[in-house]
Motif scaffolding. Structure first.
Motif, PDB file in Angstrom:
ATOM      1  N   LEU A 149       0.838  -1.201   0.000  1.00 32.72           N
ATOM      2  CA  LEU A 149       0.000   0.000   0.000  1.00 32.72           C
ATOM      3  C   LEU A 149       0.874   1.253   0.000  1.00 32.72           C
ATOM      4  CD1 LEU A 149      -2.851   1.129   0.138  1.00 32.72           C
ATOM      5  CD2 LEU A 149      -2.715   1.048   2.612  1.00 32.72           C
ATOM      6  N   ILE A 150       1.905   1.236   0.859  1.00 33.27           N
ATOM      7  CA  ILE A 150       2.816   2.391   0.904  1.00 33.27           C
ATOM      8  C   ILE A 150       3.500   2.560  -0.452  1.00 33.27           C
ATOM      9  CG2 ILE A 150       4.862   3.347   2.004  1.00 33.27           C
ATOM     10  CD1 ILE A 150       4.187   1.743   4.471  1.00 33.27           C
ATOM     11  N   ILE A 151       3.913   1.442  -1.043  1.00 33.23           N
ATOM     12  CA  ILE A 151       4.597   1.514  -2.335  1.00 33.23           C
ATOM     13  C   ILE A 151       3.698   2.175  -3.369  1.00 33.23           C
ATOM     14  CG2 ILE A 151       5.445   0.131  -4.272  1.00 33.23           C
ATOM     15  CD1 ILE A 151       6.587  -1.833  -2.283  1.00 33.23           C
ATOM     16  N   ILE A 152       2.421   1.763  -3.390  1.00 30.54           N
ATOM     17  CA  ILE A 152       1.507   2.330  -4.386  1.00 30.54           C
ATOM     18  C   ILE A 152       1.316   3.824  -4.176  1.00 30.54           C
ATOM     19  CG2 ILE A 152      -0.853   2.369  -5.166  1.00 30.54           C
ATOM     20  CD1 ILE A 152      -0.935  -0.308  -5.312  1.00 30.54           C
ATOM     21  N   ILE A 153       1.041   4.209  -2.917  1.00 25.75           N
ATOM     22  CA  ILE A 153       0.787   5.632  -2.666  1.00 25.75           C
ATOM     23  C   ILE A 153       2.042   6.437  -2.995  1.00 25.75           C
ATOM     24  CG2 ILE A 153       0.143   7.338  -0.952  1.00 25.75           C
ATOM     25  CD1 ILE A 153      -1.430   5.202   0.470  1.00 25.75           C
ATOM     26  N   ALA A 154       3.204   5.949  -2.508  1.00 24.20           N
ATOM     27  CA  ALA A 154       4.441   6.688  -2.746  1.00 24.20           C
ATOM     28  C   ALA A 154       4.762   6.727  -4.237  1.00 24.20           C
ATOM     29  CB  ALA A 154       5.587   6.056  -1.969  1.00 24.20           C
ATOM     30  N   GLY A 155       4.445   5.627  -4.933  1.00 27.39           N
ATOM     31  CA  GLY A 155       4.735   5.578  -6.358  1.00 27.39           C
ATOM     32  C   GLY A 155       3.852   6.522  -7.166  1.00 27.39           C
ATOM     33  N   LEU A 156       2.628   6.740  -6.679  1.00 24.79           N
ATOM     34  CA  LEU A 156       1.713   7.605  -7.409  1.00 24.79           C
ATOM     35  C   LEU A 156       1.967   9.079  -7.134  1.00 24.79           C
ATOM     36  CD1 LEU A 156      -1.631   5.660  -6.961  1.00 24.79           C
ATOM     37  CD2 LEU A 156      -0.495   6.095  -9.108  1.00 24.79           C
ATOM     38  N   LEU A 157       2.540   9.369  -5.963  1.00 23.20           N
ATOM     39  CA  LEU A 157       2.792  10.776  -5.643  1.00 23.20           C
ATOM     40  C   LEU A 157       3.872  11.318  -6.562  1.00 23.20           C
ATOM     41  CD1 LEU A 157       2.778  10.657  -1.762  1.00 23.20           C
ATOM     42  CD2 LEU A 157       1.179  11.880  -3.207  1.00 23.20           C
ATOM     43  N   PRO A 158       3.713  12.574  -7.002  1.00 20.65           N
ATOM     44  CA  PRO A 158       4.701  13.144  -7.918  1.00 20.65           C
ATOM     45  C   PRO A 158       6.099  13.209  -7.293  1.00 20.65           C
ATOM     46  CG  PRO A 158       3.004  14.762  -7.311  1.00 20.65           C
ATOM     47  CD  PRO A 158       2.574  13.467  -6.763  1.00 20.65           C
ATOM     48  N   SER A 159       6.203  13.655  -6.051  1.00 19.29           N
ATOM     49  CA  SER A 159       7.528  13.650  -5.439  1.00 19.29           C
ATOM     50  C   SER A 159       7.386  13.140  -4.024  1.00 19.29           C
ATOM     51  CB  SER A 159       8.102  15.057  -5.414  1.00 19.29           C
ATOM     52  OG  SER A 159       7.312  15.861  -4.576  1.00 19.29           O
ATOM     53  N   ALA A 160       8.086  12.064  -3.706  1.00 16.93           N
ATOM     54  CA  ALA A 160       7.940  11.460  -2.393  1.00 16.93           C
ATOM     55  C   ALA A 160       9.175  11.755  -1.557  1.00 16.93           C
ATOM     56  CB  ALA A 160       7.712   9.961  -2.525  1.00 16.93           C
ATOM     57  N   GLY A 161       9.119  12.834  -0.788  1.00 17.70           N
ATOM     58  CA  GLY A 161      10.224  13.179   0.094  1.00 17.70           C
ATOM     59  C   GLY A 161      10.076  12.487   1.437  1.00 17.70           C
ATOM     60  N   GLY A 162      11.014  12.762   2.342  1.00 20.37           N
ATOM     61  CA  GLY A 162      11.020  12.097   3.641  1.00 20.37           C
ATOM     62  C   GLY A 162       9.730  12.269   4.420  1.00 20.37           C
ATOM     63  N   MET A 163       9.231  13.529   4.485  1.00 18.75           N
ATOM     64  CA  MET A 163       8.054  13.780   5.318  1.00 18.75           C
ATOM     65  C   MET A 163       6.807  13.112   4.743  1.00 18.75           C
ATOM     66  SD  MET A 163       8.728  15.149   8.048  1.00 18.75           S
ATOM     67  CE  MET A 163      10.398  14.613   8.205  1.00 18.75           C
ATOM     68  N   THR A 164       6.689  13.135   3.413  1.00 20.87           N
ATOM     69  CA  THR A 164       5.551  12.465   2.794  1.00 20.87           C
ATOM     70  C   THR A 164       5.559  10.994   3.173  1.00 20.87           C
ATOM     71  OG1 THR A 164       6.220  13.812   0.933  1.00 20.87           O
ATOM     72  CG2 THR A 164       4.287  12.445   0.635  1.00 20.87           C
ATOM     73  N   ILE A 165       6.755  10.390   3.058  1.00 23.99           N
ATOM     74  CA  ILE A 165       6.865   8.972   3.378  1.00 23.99           C
ATOM     75  C   ILE A 165       6.494   8.719   4.831  1.00 23.99           C
ATOM     76  CG2 ILE A 165       8.512   7.083   3.596  1.00 23.99           C
ATOM     77  CD1 ILE A 165       7.722   7.723   0.775  1.00 23.99           C
ATOM     78  N   ALA A 166       6.975   9.598   5.720  1.00 18.84           N
ATOM     79  CA  ALA A 166       6.657   9.432   7.143  1.00 18.84           C
ATOM     80  C   ALA A 166       5.149   9.470   7.344  1.00 18.84           C
ATOM     81  CB  ALA A 166       7.335  10.520   7.959  1.00 18.84           C
ATOM     82  N   LEU A 167       4.491  10.403   6.652  1.00 14.14           N
ATOM     83  CA  LEU A 167       3.034  10.545   6.771  1.00 14.14           C
ATOM     84  C   LEU A 167       2.334   9.275   6.286  1.00 14.14           C
ATOM     85  CD1 LEU A 167       1.069  12.850   7.575  1.00 14.14           C
ATOM     86  CD2 LEU A 167       0.763  13.233   5.131  1.00 14.14           C
ATOM     87  N   VAL A 168       2.771   8.787   5.116  1.00  8.23           N
ATOM     88  CA  VAL A 168       2.130   7.591   4.563  1.00  8.23           C
ATOM     89  C   VAL A 168       2.352   6.395   5.490  1.00  8.23           C
ATOM     90  CG1 VAL A 168       2.106   6.004   2.622  1.00  8.23           C
ATOM     91  CG2 VAL A 168       2.368   8.425   2.208  1.00  8.23           C
ATOM     92  N   ILE A 169       3.571   6.262   6.012  1.00  5.97           N
ATOM     93  CA  ILE A 169       3.856   5.140   6.913  1.00  5.97           C
ATOM     94  C   ILE A 169       2.988   5.242   8.161  1.00  5.97           C
ATOM     95  CG2 ILE A 169       5.608   4.073   8.365  1.00  5.97           C
ATOM     96  CD1 ILE A 169       7.675   4.860   6.293  1.00  5.97           C
ATOM     97  N   ALA A 170       2.862   6.460   8.699  1.00  8.98           N
ATOM     98  CA  ALA A 170       2.053   6.635   9.905  1.00  8.98           C
ATOM     99  C   ALA A 170       0.600   6.273   9.636  1.00  8.98           C
ATOM    100  CB  ALA A 170       2.152   8.072  10.395  1.00  8.98           C
ATOM    101  N   LEU A 171       0.095   6.679   8.454  1.00 14.04           N
ATOM    102  CA  LEU A 171      -1.313   6.415   8.142  1.00 14.04           C
ATOM    103  C   LEU A 171      -1.587   4.926   7.956  1.00 14.04           C
ATOM    104  CD1 LEU A 171      -2.294   9.312   5.740  1.00 14.04           C
ATOM    105  CD2 LEU A 171      -3.044   8.909   8.083  1.00 14.04           C
ATOM    106  N   THR A 172      -0.562   4.156   7.605  1.00 17.72           N
ATOM    107  CA  THR A 172      -0.799   2.729   7.399  1.00 17.72           C
ATOM    108  C   THR A 172      -0.340   1.891   8.587  1.00 17.72           C
ATOM    109  OG1 THR A 172       1.274   2.658   6.209  1.00 17.72           O
ATOM    110  CG2 THR A 172      -0.706   2.770   4.892  1.00 17.72           C
ATOM    111  N   GLY A 173       0.446   2.473   9.506  1.00 17.46           N
ATOM    112  CA  GLY A 173       1.068   1.628  10.527  1.00 17.46           C
ATOM    113  C   GLY A 173       0.557   1.822  11.941  1.00 17.46           C
ATOM    114  N   TRP A 174      -0.591   2.471  12.116  1.00 19.26           N
ATOM    115  CA  TRP A 174      -1.031   2.768  13.479  1.00 19.26           C
ATOM    116  C   TRP A 174      -1.877   1.656  14.084  1.00 19.26           C
ATOM    117  CZ3 TRP A 174      -6.302   2.605  13.696  1.00 19.26           C
ATOM    118  CH2 TRP A 174      -6.982   2.763  12.483  1.00 19.26           C
TER     119      TRP A 174
END
Lengths: 335, 326
Positions: A149-174
């Motif tokens: 799921l993280i791979i898909i979201i990160a792959g679809l985002l135009p630019s996936a920087g550190g904070m974006t990744i942290a946000l996506v990980i938090a949204l999927t890992g709680w």
């Protein structure tokens, strides 16, 4: 929950050896989990990496991205961990990359913990339909494979920087933390002290923050650490498979370049071994701290750890949950 | 029965949630990804592919969101996941159908082997705690913190390059055609050895640790003491009384962490260029092949749900309490 209880009092495995030792134990007990060797080792290793993360940019011997003609050098005095195929210094890459790993781990951990506390405590406290809905949502997030799921979201985002990744990980890992917290809140909700607070007319927020939350501290902490491990592993994995931006350094980026430059086939072990060891070291330190917390919360595990040494000294083999019988000359025995 | 029905209901609901999520994710993201893809492929995309992309991202303005959603479901039921551009013009469904068996064999078998081995070792370690065996714990701890893919890299470096015992990449010998001949199966097994070993080693440590802790907790229960006092053989007490109860949380833990394990094993496939779903996903990421990524995500999620359901059935079989409630 007797988490906050004096560990000496709840620790029947301790043979009262002498007054001196007892007072020392008492003092160390106040430091909570730090009296636990495992947790202490974990804290020491983790602090090392945190310090490196903070001062990394200043202590790195070279510019990690600078391309030089000295390519594929094995470790030497000038380049402690050798150089990459384009002549970049690997040690500098690791040192500078520590920051990215730690920051993402921390941010994702904090965000996910906040979500899990909110969902878990509310869900356990209110019960009824609200609880059903919230646990359904957290179970869904638990079952859906997070990394794809993280791979898909990160792959679809135009630019996936550190904070974006942290946000996506938090949204999927709680979800994991929320589940554990819900179970614990559920068991606390009907305890006498909560009932007493309610009977006293304490407002709801006060019951939640001052009666329930303090008893969840250990679980929240262990959930936080678990999420940080998950976040670090996910982030490094994402960088390794090239989903996230490869322009900022982290340990996964180092491995990404090592893999894509055929470091394996060329036998450049210095390129990919240290990064993995760093990941494993941080992971181990965090799990050790978590074990410390586990043993702190679950006295049975702690007793085992504490009594094993004593038993070994007396040449008693610890067998199952039995109270070992000490057949020695003294009658004090092992409790 | 009621327990199982409730679980099946839950999994159906989760499947619906995952599929719906899969529908909405591309629509919620900013920008016009289709235009950037068309630019990236510089005219190599056919009109069909562009149209299917517009549908995927919800950019065909003449239809409402609800109609899109309905037609998305309709397509799913026909097994239509769109067209992949990495493997153009193969439909995504065909690409997945080709790679799924490889993943099921490799990941399925090695995950289960890892779980069984780890649980058995955990039983032993938990039972004989306080002996030299406790010294194995830090080692297991270290291994459980290693990312799968890095262990894969090390395995390739040692057994594929330094001592070339096993092939370092691929799923079978390039000269062979996939078939049910002995040559092919032998070659497939030979190629699967290293990735399977990697998955087993990196997953086994976690199971050892959790099972060991459960054994320690369970073996101070009264029923274990009673069994011991009755004079039952030690092996019987260990497996029939302590391990029998300690394994229950381990199995539900297994079910819950399947999603996480599968994520890790997919990356292992990428490292070994193993022709499974993970490698397909890797290639899809590389070329920004959105239809393929989405199809792969859906298939992975559905497989994990099925595996979870199986784990629940095993749990219900092992724990009579779940069956009694209904």
């Amino acid at each position: 929950m007797s988490i906050q209880a004096d560990p000496v009092a709840v620790d029947p495995a301790v043979v009262a050896p002498s007054e001196v030792q007892l007072t020392r134990r008492g003092r160390r007990a106040r430091l909570g989990i730090f009296r636990n060797t495992k947790a202490l080792v974990g804290v020491v290793i983790l602090s090392f990496f945190i310090v490196v993360a903070i001062i990394g940019p200043w202590i790195a011997p070279y510019d990690p991205s600078k391309v030089t003609p000295e390519s594929m050098l094995p470790p030497s005095a000038a380049h402690w961990l050798g150089t990459t195929g384009t002549g970049q210094d690997i040690l500098s890459q690791l040192i500078v990359g520590t920051q990215g790993v730690m920051v993402v781990g921390l941010v994702a951990g904090i965000l996910a913990t906040i979500i899990s506390v909110i969902v878990g405590v509310i869900s356990g406290f209110i019960g009824g339909t609200g609880d059903e809905v919230l646990s359904l949502i957290s179970n869904i997030f638990l079952v859906i494979p997070a990394l794809p799921l993280i791979i898909i979201i990160a792959g679809l985002l135009p630019s996936a920087g550190g904070m974006t990744i942290a946000l996506v990980i938090a949204l999927t890992g709680w979800a994991w933390g929320a589940r554990v917290l819900r179970a614990q809140t559920l068991s606390l909700r009907k305890r006498d002290f909560v009932e007493a607070a309610r009977a006293n007319g304490e407002p709801l927020w006060r019951i939640v923050f001052f009666e329930i939350m303090p008893n969840l501290t250990a679980i929240i902490a262990s959930g936080f650490i678990g999420t940080v491990i998950f976040a670090i592993l996910s982030e490094v994995t994402l960088a390794f498979i090239g989903v996230t931006s490869i322009s900022t350094w982290n340990w996964g980026t180092v491995l990404f370049w090592a893999q894509s430059s055929q470091a394996l086939v060329q036998g450049a072990w210095w390129w990919f071994v240290p990064a993995g060891l760093c990941i494993a070291a941080v992971g181990t330190s965090l799990t050790l701290i978590n074990f410390g917390i586990d043993e702190f919360v679950n006295p049975r595990l702690r007793n085992t750890a504490a009594s094993a040494g004593i038993l070994r000294k007396k040449k008693i083999r610890a067998r199952i949950g039995f109270t070992p019988v000490y057949r020695g000359e003294k009658k004090e025995g092992v409790a | 029965m009621k327990f199982l029905l409730r679980r099946v209901g839950f999994y159906l609901f989760t499947a619906w949630a995952a599929i719906t999520l899969n529908f909405f994710i591309p629509r919620m993201l900013p920008g016009d990804p289709v235009q950037s893809l068309i630019n990236k492929y510089q005219g190599r995309l056919s009109t069909d592919a562009i149209n299917s992309l517009r549908v995927l991202f919800g950019l065909n303005t003449h239809t409402s969101l609800w109609q899109d959603y309905l037609s998305y479901w309709g397509n799913l039921f026909h097994g239509d996941f769109g067209i992949s551009f990495t493997y153009f013009p193969t439909p995504v469904a065909d690409v997945i159908a080709q790679s799924l068996p490889w993943t099921l064999m490799l990941v399925g078998i090695s995950t289960i082997v890892g779980f069984v081995l780890g649980t058995l070792a955990g039983v032993g370690l938990g039972w004989r705690r306080g002996t030299w065996m406790d010294g194995l714990l830090p080692v297991a701890n270290f291994f459980s913190a290693i990312p799968y893919f890095w262990l894969g890299l090390i395995a390739i470096a040692i057994f594929g390059v330094a001592i070339p015992l096993f092939p370092a990449s691929g799923g079978y010998d390039g000269g062979l055609e996939p078939s049910f001949s002995w040559d092919f199966i032998g070659s497939a097994l030979y190629h699967a050895a290293l990735p399977a070993l990697t998955i087993v080693i990196s997953s086994v440590a976690g199971w050892i640790l959790s099972m060991r802790n459960m054994m320690v907790t369970v073996s101070s229960e009264d029923y274990v003491t009673v069994a011991q006092a009755k004079g039952l053989p030690e092996r019987r007490v260990m497996f029939g009384y302590a391990a029998r109860n300690a394994v229950l949380p381990s199995i539900s833990g297994f079910a819950l962490s399947l999603g996480f394990i599968v994520g890790g094993t997919l990356v292992t496939e990428m490292v070994f260029s193993y022709p499974g779903i993970g490698y397909v996903l890797f290639q899809a990421i590389g070329s920004k092949d959105y239809p393929l990524m989405q199809g792969v995500f859906l298939i992975i999620t559905l497989s994990v749900l099925v595996a979870n359901m199986a784990a629940d059935f095993v749990y219900a079989f092992l724990d009579p309490r779940t069956r009694q409630e209904g």
